[in-house]
Design an enzyme around this catalytic site. Structure first.
Site, mmCIF file in Angstrom:
data_model
loop_
_atom_site.group_PDB
_atom_site.id
_atom_site.type_symbol
_atom_site.label_atom_id
_atom_site.label_comp_id
_atom_site.label_asym_id
_atom_site.label_seq_id
_atom_site.Cartn_x
_atom_site.Cartn_y
_atom_site.Cartn_z
ATOM 1 N N HIS A 157 57.097 51.610 53.041
ATOM 2 C CA HIS A 157 56.753 50.399 52.962
ATOM 3 C C HIS A 157 57.005 50.282 51.087
ATOM 4 C CE1 HIS A 157 55.157 49.961 56.765
ATOM 5 N NE2 HIS A 157 55.238 48.736 56.570
ATOM 6 N N LYS A 161 51.707 48.495 48.693
ATOM 7 C CA LYS A 161 51.036 48.683 50.075
ATOM 8 C C LYS A 161 49.899 49.799 49.968
ATOM 9 C CE LYS A 161 51.264 49.588 55.016
ATOM 10 N NZ LYS A 161 50.459 48.215 55.331
#
Length: 271
Positions: A157, A161
């Site tokens: 990600h 995040k």
């Protein structure tokens, strides 16, 4: 039936703005409220304008009780503390609560479950159609292959995040564990460092990558003797999560109180 009135939690954030745009493109629903944290710089600003659309007359507010009057559902991709604060109000108002928040603890999930005797909750670590179909495949493959095939889950990600492994990785791990008939909490390996020794047969491993602007790449690897099976999903835009959440809300309208997942929404569940 009238348009479904949806509240967007975290409306000033990236996912919130994506939800506002997705609702504007979806027949059968409208933005009825926009929620933000107390003290946010976006309080009072027009949610449509923040999302890059014409003004829609829905200003961001920190008062869920006030803006939920007359609403039908809340779409919640925020942080655990905010989601748990929203749970009681959504249940008291009798509105559908669609939860895409990740990083929730076991106690957080217990709170969410506690309201489902009187409220409708749809919760998933990932709201996209593709990921939930992938989870169904992972469960089936895990059920079909014995422990000669090691299961590893790799996810990547964007650099901002804040939780790891991702909710999607955990969703896929849970699917694999259900396929194998084991408890994921007892068999998962979340990190490896140093002299770890040989891999334990039957463990489900997780590996986490963070960097750049990736919205979510997930691969489930079944590594057996002399062969590997890899099942993968790559997200290209947050809009897939927004559309899935809206689909979940529309599906949940009029459902009896209970706890549901995207597998139920897509007809993949056991209910």
């Amino acid at each position: 039936m009238s348009d479904m009135k949806l509240i967007v939690a975290g409306a000033g954030g990236r996912m919130g703005r994506t939800l506002i745009r997705a609702i504007s493109e979806t027949p059968g629903c409208v933005v009825a409220g926009a929620l933000e944290a107390p003290g946010s710089e976006f309080i009072g600003k027009d949610s449509g304008e923040l999302a890059g659309l014409p003004k829609n007359g829905i200003a961001l507010s920190a008062d869920l009780w006030d803006i939920s009057k007359g609403a039908d559902a809340i779409l919640d991709f925020t942080v655990p503390a905010a989601t748990i604060a929203n749970v009681a109000i959504a249940a008291q108002r009798g509105i559908v609560h669609v939860i895409g928040t990740t990083g929730l603890s076991a106690s957080d999930n217990a709170v969410i479950r506690s309201v489902t005797q009187r409220a409708v909750v749809v919760q998933s670590g990932n709201m996209s159609l593709g990921v939930n179909l992938l989870a169904a495949l992972v469960k089936q493959v895990a059920k079909s292959l014995d422990e000669d095939f090691d299961i590893e889950i790799l996810e990547m990600h964007h650099r901002a995040k804040i939780d790891a492994p991702s909710g999607t990785a955990y969703l896929l791990g849970q699917a694999a564990a259900e396929g194998r008939g084991v408890d994921l909490n007892q068999r998962s390996v979340r990190s490896r460092d140093g002299h770890t020794g040989a891999r334990n047969s039957g463990d489900i491993g997780f590996a986490t990558l963070r960097g750049g602007t990736a919205t979510g790449d997930h691969t489930v690897i079944f590594a057996g003797p002399y062969e590997r099976i890899e099942l993968a999903h790559k997200s290209e835009d947050r809009m897939i999560f927004a559309r899935g959440a809206i689909k979940a809300a529309l599906w949940a309208r009029g459902k009896k109180p209970g706890f549901y997942t995207m597998a139920d929404v897509l007809g993949l569940g056991d209910k």
